[in-house]
Design an enzyme around this catalytic site. Structure first.
Site, short mmCIF file in Angstrom:
data_model
loop_
_atom_site.label_atom_id
_atom_site.label_comp_id
_atom_site.label_asym_id
_atom_site.label_seq_id
_atom_site.Cartn_x
_atom_site.Cartn_y
_atom_site.Cartn_z
CG HIS A 15 113.71 42.25 37.02
ND1 HIS A 15 113.65 43.14 37.82
CD2 HIS A 15 112.47 41.33 38.11
CE1 HIS A 15 112.99 43.41 38.93
NE2 HIS A 15 112.67 41.96 39.12
CG ASN A 48 108.37 33.06 31.63
OD1 ASN A 48 108.34 33.06 32.92
ND2 ASN A 48 108.86 34.30 31.87
CE LYS A 90 111.72 35.08 35.53
NZ LYS A 90 110.59 34.80 36.84
CG HIS A 129 112.47 37.41 39.16
ND1 HIS A 129 111.50 37.11 38.49
CD2 HIS A 129 112.04 37.82 39.80
CE1 HIS A 129 110.24 38.37 38.57
NE2 HIS A 129 110.69 38.60 39.59
NE ARG A 134 74.20 62.51 46.63
CZ ARG A 134 73.20 60.97 46.80
NH1 ARG A 134 73.93 60.00 46.56
NH2 ARG A 134 72.70 60.78 47.35
CD GLU A 156 85.27 49.12 42.67
OE1 GLU A 156 86.15 48.53 43.10
OE2 GLU A 156 83.61 49.42 42.26
NE ARG A 202 72.76 58.70 51.43
CZ ARG A 202 71.89 58.42 52.39
NH1 ARG A 202 72.15 59.12 54.17
NH2 ARG A 202 70.79 57.57 51.00
#
Lengths: 621, 621
Positions: free
Chosen positions: B34, B183, B249, B263, B320, B368, B475
Site C-alpha cells: 500500500h 488523506n 494520499k 489503494h 466464578r 469489549e 454462574r
C-alpha cells in the site's frame, strides 16, 4: 399530534403506574430480571407509545407504514412486555409467566415474542438494527415509518453505537429516533458521565444528530413536550434525533431510586407488598392506544427469472468475481436483494452490483458491527441483505452474528479473502476461523464453492434459503470445473473423481479442491487411486456421500485453507463420529505469514505436493 | 525540544524523500502493498520520530521510558519499515525483501519484526492497543513514556476507535497521542468526511481530547510546529491529544496524488523509474536519530509465594467466585497481574480483586473491543492482564482476540456465565460458542474447570503460562470435588471414576462434570459401568487418557454446555480421528431459551437424566 391536555397527561400517569406494577410483579414472580433498569424508562416509553405519537396497527404488524420500537437496552424487557400488555397484545396473566420455561416472554426479547422487532440483550446492538430498519423505510420502502430505539446510558460506551450514529447521520435518517435513558447507574456503579446530559449531547451533536434534552424524564409534561418536538422537527431535515432524558434508576420504588447495587435483581420479597401499595390502586384493565399509521402505498416488487452466466470450463475466474456477477444476475429474481459492504467492495466484488444497481447497494464503511446490525434490521423488515467484507473482518461482528438467529433474521454473509492463499498481505487479512465461527450458528448454512459456476449457483441457493447463510469466497483465480447448468444443493456435494477401488478419499472445498485434484492425478500416476469430494456445503453436510467414502476407502484426508479447529475436518469427523475409518485433517497449523500463495499452501501442508506426500506416507505406513 | 531550525527542516525533508523512495521501491519489489497509504503519512512520522521528539533507545527496546509508536493503519507498513530503516535498525537490502516468504517484514506488521509494538492490519484496533500501553506507562510503570498511534481516516468509522477515545479521556491519558492522517480516500472512494478536518476535530474534541490541526501535513514547518505543541501541552493536563493533519494520499507521486483507485497497489511498472527520478537523488545512507529517553527508575516488583484457598469437599461454590478468590490470592505471586472487566465485575467476580487491589484493576465499561485491545497493549508492555466479562460478550472482540497472537500478547481471557445453565436471562447472555472461538487461537489454551479448587489451580497455571489462555467459568454454584492440594496441568485431565470393565466413557467439563457423575451413579445402579473424565483442559487435550478410554470402553459420550460445533465433542473427535471407537456428542442443539437451569439442561439433553437415557439407549441398541 396536538399538545397534550392535562387529561391526557393524567391518563398517561395512571398507565405509567400500572406499567410499574406490572414490571415489579412479573420480575418478582420470575425471581429474576431487571426491574430498576425498566423503571427508569417508563414515562419515556409510555408517553411515546400511548401519547398519540406512535403509529402502529396491531392487526398488521408487518405494515411498512408502522413505526417501530427496539429496546437496545434489552434487559428492560419487563418494560417492553408491560407496554405490549398495555397495548392489549399480552394478557396480564401471560405477563406473569415472564422468563418461565416455554413462555415467549424471555429474559431478553427474542423473536419468540411476536412483537419483538429484533432480539437484543447483548448491549450496544439496537441502534444498528434500528438504523437498518430506518434505512429500509427511507430508501427502500419509502414509507413514513419511524424507528425508535430505547438506549441505556452504559451501553453508549459500545463502539457499535457510534458506528450507528455516524452511519445514520451520513444516510440522513431523520426517521431514526434514539431515546437515551440516562439513569446514571450501570451494572456495577456509575457510568462515565453520570447524570451529565450535556456530555451525551455534546458528543452526539458533534456527529450531526439533533438532540432534545429532557431534564426530568419522569415528568409527563416534559416528556410529551419532547415527543411533540420530535414530531415537528423530523420532517425531511436529514438529521437523526436523540432524545436525552435524565432519569432515575428504580424510579417509583423509593428505597431503590438512584441507588447502586440493585441492578438485575427483583425487589426484596419483604418489601414487595409495600412497594405495590406505594404505586397506588392496581388497574389491570387500563389500556392505551396507538395512533393509526399514515396511509402508504407499497411499491409491489416483481420477481423475474434469471439466466445463467456463461463460463467455459477451464476459465480462470476468482470465486469472488463470480459472487459479484451472481449478485447482478439475480437482482431481478430477488427484488428485495440488497448488498452491504464494509469499504472493500472492489475487493469483495460487490462493486459490480453497486455500479449496476446503486439504489440497492449500501456502503457501510469500515464499521462491520454496524453493518451486521443494519443487515438484521433490513432483514426483519423483509429485505434480503447480502453482507460482504473480508472473511477475517466478519469476526469483528461475531456478537452481532451470533445474536441474529434470535431475530430470525434472514441475512446472508459473504467473506472474501479466505485462507493463507491470499498471500503477501499476511495473517491480519486472512480468514482462518470463519468456517468455525459460522458453523456455530444454529441452523446456519456454510457454503464454500471452488469455482465460478458453483459460486453463482450457491448464491442463488442461499438467496432462496430462509435463514442465515455464509458464503466463503477466494481472492485468487481458480479454474471453472463445472458446466453452467450443473446443479448444486444446500447439503450436497460433488464427487469429482471416484472408482470402485479407491484407496483414499480427499475431501476439500474452495481452493483446496484444485489442490486435491492435482494431488489425485499425481497419486494416480503412482498407482494410488484417490476419490475426490468437493464438499462445497460444509453445513449442512452431505453425510451419505461422506459415509460412503468412509465405507469404501481406507482413509479420509480433509484439506482446508482454514485453522483445524471447527473447520471442515471437524465437520467431517462429526459426520463420521461412529465410523471406524480414520480421518486425517490437513489444515493451517503453522503460524501464517506473508509470502506468495503457493509457498504458503506448501508451508501449511495443504498444497497438491503436500497432499501427495501426506497420503503416500499414510498408505505406506 | 526547541523549535526547529531551517537546517533541521531541510534534513527532515531529505530524509522524507529517501523514505518515499524506500516505500516505492519495496512495494514495487514485492509486487504488492500500500504505497499511497504510506506516502500520505511520511512527513508526520518522519518529523515525529527524527525531529527530536521521539525518545527511544534502540539498544533497549523494552525500556519502559521509551516512547512507543503503533501503526493502527497497519497497511502503511512500508512506511513503518522505512522509518526503522532510517533509524538504522533495518538494512535497506532487508527492506527490499518486504512481504517475501520468510522475511520478518510482513505485509502488515507482526511480532516477527522485533520493533513492532503490536500487530495491526485489521483496522481500528491500534488506538485501543495504544491506550493499553499508555495505561501501563501512566498507572503501572509510572514512566514518562508517550504512546503515538498513527491512524487512518477511514478506520475512524470503526466503533472500537471511539471506545478507545472515550476510555483514554476517562483515564486522563495525556501520554497518548493519536496522529490522524486525513488523506480523504478510503479503499473504494472518499471517506464520510473527506478533507474536512473540523469534522474530526468536532467529534474528537467532544470526547474530551485536545486536538491540534495541521492544514498541510506535508509541510515540515507546520508538522514540526504541531510536534512542538504536543511536547508543550502534554504535561499533566489529563487530555489525550489528537494531531489531525490534512494529507494527500500518494503524496510525492504526481500521477497518484489524491486520486482514487490506487489503494493497495504498487506504482505502475512503467512509471517506476520516472517516479523515483522525481523524488531526487537516492541517499541510501541517510539516517535519523531518536532522542534519549528521560531517565526513569523502574519500581522493582517482587513476587511472593501464594497460599491456597481452603475449600471443603462438598462446599457449593461457583467457579466464578473461585476466579475472584484466585485473582486476589495470586496477586502477590504475580506482581504484574492486572484485571480488566467490562462493567460486569460483580458478575464475573473480578470485583473481589478490584476491592482488594484497586490500583491493579481497570474498569473498561461496556466496550469489549477496546478492553481486549487494551489488554494486548498492557501485555506487550510486560503486564499480565486478566480480561473478564460474560463468555458471550467476548465474541464482541473476536477480531481483536484473533489478532492477539500476532503480537505474542500474553493475555488471559475469562468468560463467565457460560452455557444454557445460566437460566432465565436467556440466549443473549449465554456463552455457547466461546470454546469454539478460543480453540481457533493457534497455541491458545482453553480451560474449563468444574469446581472451585480446580479453578483456582488453573488460574495459577494460566498466569504462569506464556501465551493466550481462556478460562470458562460458571454462574451457578457447583460442589467442590477436589482436595485443596490436588494438582492440575495444562493438557491434563482427571479421571473421576473408572474400573477395568467400564462399558462407556463420559467426557465432560465444567458444569456437565457434575451431571456426568450423577448419571454415572444412576447407570451403575442399572449395572452399566461408566468411566467419567473431567476434561478441564480442552486445549491442549489429554490425548493419552482419552485414547485409553477409547481403547478400553465401547463408546465415548462427550457432554458440554456449548454448541456442538468446535466444542469439546469435536476436540475429542479430533483427538480420536484415527480410532474406531464411536464418539457421541451431547451438546446444545435446540434453540436456547429462558427457563430454569435444570429445565434447560434437560431440554438440551445434557442433564444427568438425559445422559442416562442417551447412554442406556446406545448400549441397548
Amino acid at each position: 399530534m396536538s399538545t397534550s391536555t392535562s387529561t391526557d397527561l393524567e391518563q398517561l400517569a395512571r398507565l405509567s403506574q400500572q406499567i410499574r406494577r406490572w414490571i415489579i410483579r412479573c420480575t418478582s414472580q420470575a425471581g429474576s430480571g431487571h426491574p430498576t433498569s425498566s423503571l427508569s424508562a417508563v414515562e419515556l416509553m409510555t408517553d411515546l407509545m400511548f401519547g398519540g405519537h406512535f403509529r402502529y396497527r396491531i392487526e398488521q404488524p408487518d405494515d411498512p407504514a408502522n413505526d417501530r420500537v427496539i429496546f437496545s437496552k434489552g434487559h428492560a424487557s419487563p418494560l417492553l412486555y408491560s407496554l405490549w400488555t398495555a397495548a392489549g397484545v399480552i394478557e396480564p396473566d401471560a405477563l406473569m409467566r415472564y422468563r418461565e420455561f416455554g413462555s415467549p416472554l424471555e429474559g431478553h426479547p427474542t423473536s419468540r415474542f411476536r412483537m419483538t422487532e429484533a432480539a437484543t440483550g447483548s448491549l450496544g446492538q439496537g441502534l444498528s438494527i434500528g438504523f437498518g430498519m430506518a434505512l429500509a423505510a427511507r430508501y427502500i420502502d419509502r414509507s413514513p415509518s419511524r424507528t425508535f430505539v430505547l438506549l441505556g446510558d452504559s451501553e453508549m460506551a459500545e463502539g457499535s453505537q457510534w458506528e450507528a450514529i455516524q452511519l445514520a447521520a451520513h444516510y440522513k435518517l431523520d426517521n431514526l429516533v434514539g431515546i437515551l435513558d440516562v439513569n446514571r447507574l450501570g451494572q456495577r456503579g456509575e457510568t462515565m458521565y453520570g447524570h451529565d446530559l450535556n456530555a451525551y449531547r455534546d458528543r452526539i451533536e458533534a456527529f450531526g444528530w439533533r438532540c432534545i434534552l429532557v431534564d426530568d424524564g419522569h415528568d409527563h409534561q416534559q416528556v410529551m413536550q419532547a415527543w411533540d418536538e420530535v414530531e415537528s422537527v423530523s420532517e425531511n431535515n436529514g438529521q437523526p434525533i436523540m432524545v436525552i432524558a435524565r432519569t432515575i434508576k428504580g424510579k417509583g420504588v423509593a428505597s431503590l431510586e438512584d441507588e447502586p447495587g440493585h441492578h438485575g435483581k427483583p425487589v426484596d420479597e419483604d418489601e414487595f407488598e409495600s412497594i405495590l401499595a406505594d404505586l397506588g390502586e392496581p388497574d389491570e384493565s387500563i389500556r392505551g392506544q396507538f395512533s393509526d399509521p399514515i396511509v402508504y402505498q407499497a411499491n409491489p416488487r416483481k420477481s423475474e427469472e434469471a439466466g445463467l452466466t456463461d463460463y467455459e470450463i477451464g476459465d480462470e475466474v476468482a470465486t469472488r468475481d463470480a459472487y459479484g456477477n451472481a449478485l447482478c444476475r439475480l437482482a431481478r429474481k430477488y427484488p428485495r436483494l440488497v448488498a452491504l459492504d464494509g469499504e472493500v467492495c472492489n475487493s469483495t466484488r460487490s462493486k459490480r452490483f453497486r455500479d449496476d444497481l446503486p439504489d440497492r447497494f449500501f456502503e457501510m464503511f469500515i464499521a462491520e458491527q454496524n453493518m451486521v446490525g443494519a443487515a438484521v434490521g433490513l432483514a426483519v423488515r423483509g429485505e434480503l441483505p447480502f453482507v460482504s467484507t473480508f472473511a477475517a473482518f466478519l469476526s469483528r461482528a461475531f456478537d452481532q452474528i451470533r445474536m441474529a438467529p434470535y431475530s430470525n433474521a434472514n441475512v446472508k454473509f459473504v467473506g472474501s479473502h479466505c485462507g493463507v492463499s491470499i498471500g503477501q498481505d499476511g495473517p491480519s487479512q486472512m480468514g482462518l476461523e470463519d468456517i468455525a465461527m459460522f458453523r456455530t450458528i444454529q441452523d446456519g448454512v456454510v457454503m464454500y464453492p471452488c469455482d465460478a459456476v458453483s459460486t453463482e449457483a450457491i448464491v442463488d441457493l442461499i438467496a432462496d434459503h430462509q435463514g442465515i447463510a455464509y458464503l466463503r469466497t477466494t481472492r485468487g483465480k481458480t479454474p471453472v470445473i463445472y458446466a453452467n447448468d450443473e446443479s448444486f444443493s444446500i447439503g450436497g456435494s460433488k464427487t469429482l473423481k471416484e472408482s470402485e477401488s479407491d484407496d483414499a478419499t480427499l475431501i476439500a472445498a474452495g481452493i483446496t479442491v484444485h489442490e486435491a485434484m492435482a494431488a489425485a492425478k499425481e497419486l494416480d500416476a503412482k498407482g494410488i487411486s484417490i476419490r475426490v469430494i468437493d464438499l462445497y456445503s460444509i453445513k449442512p453436510l452431505d453425510h451419505a456421500t461422506v459415509r460412503r467414502a468412509a465405507d469404501q476407502t481406507k482413509v479420509i484426508f480433509t484439506v482446508e485453507d482454514h485453522f483445524p479447529e471447527g473447520g471442515i475436518g471437524e465437520a467431517v469427523l462429526t459426520s463420521l463420529s461412529d465410523h471406524p475409518t480414520p480421518v486425517n485433517s490437513l489444515a493451517v497449523r503453522k503460524r501464517p505469514i506473508s509470502g506468495s500463495p503457493d509457498k504458503l499452501l506448501d508451508l501449511e501442508g495443504i498444497s497438491a505436493g503436500s497432499i501427495v506426500a501426506a497420503v503416500s506416507r499414510w498408505l505406506e505406513a
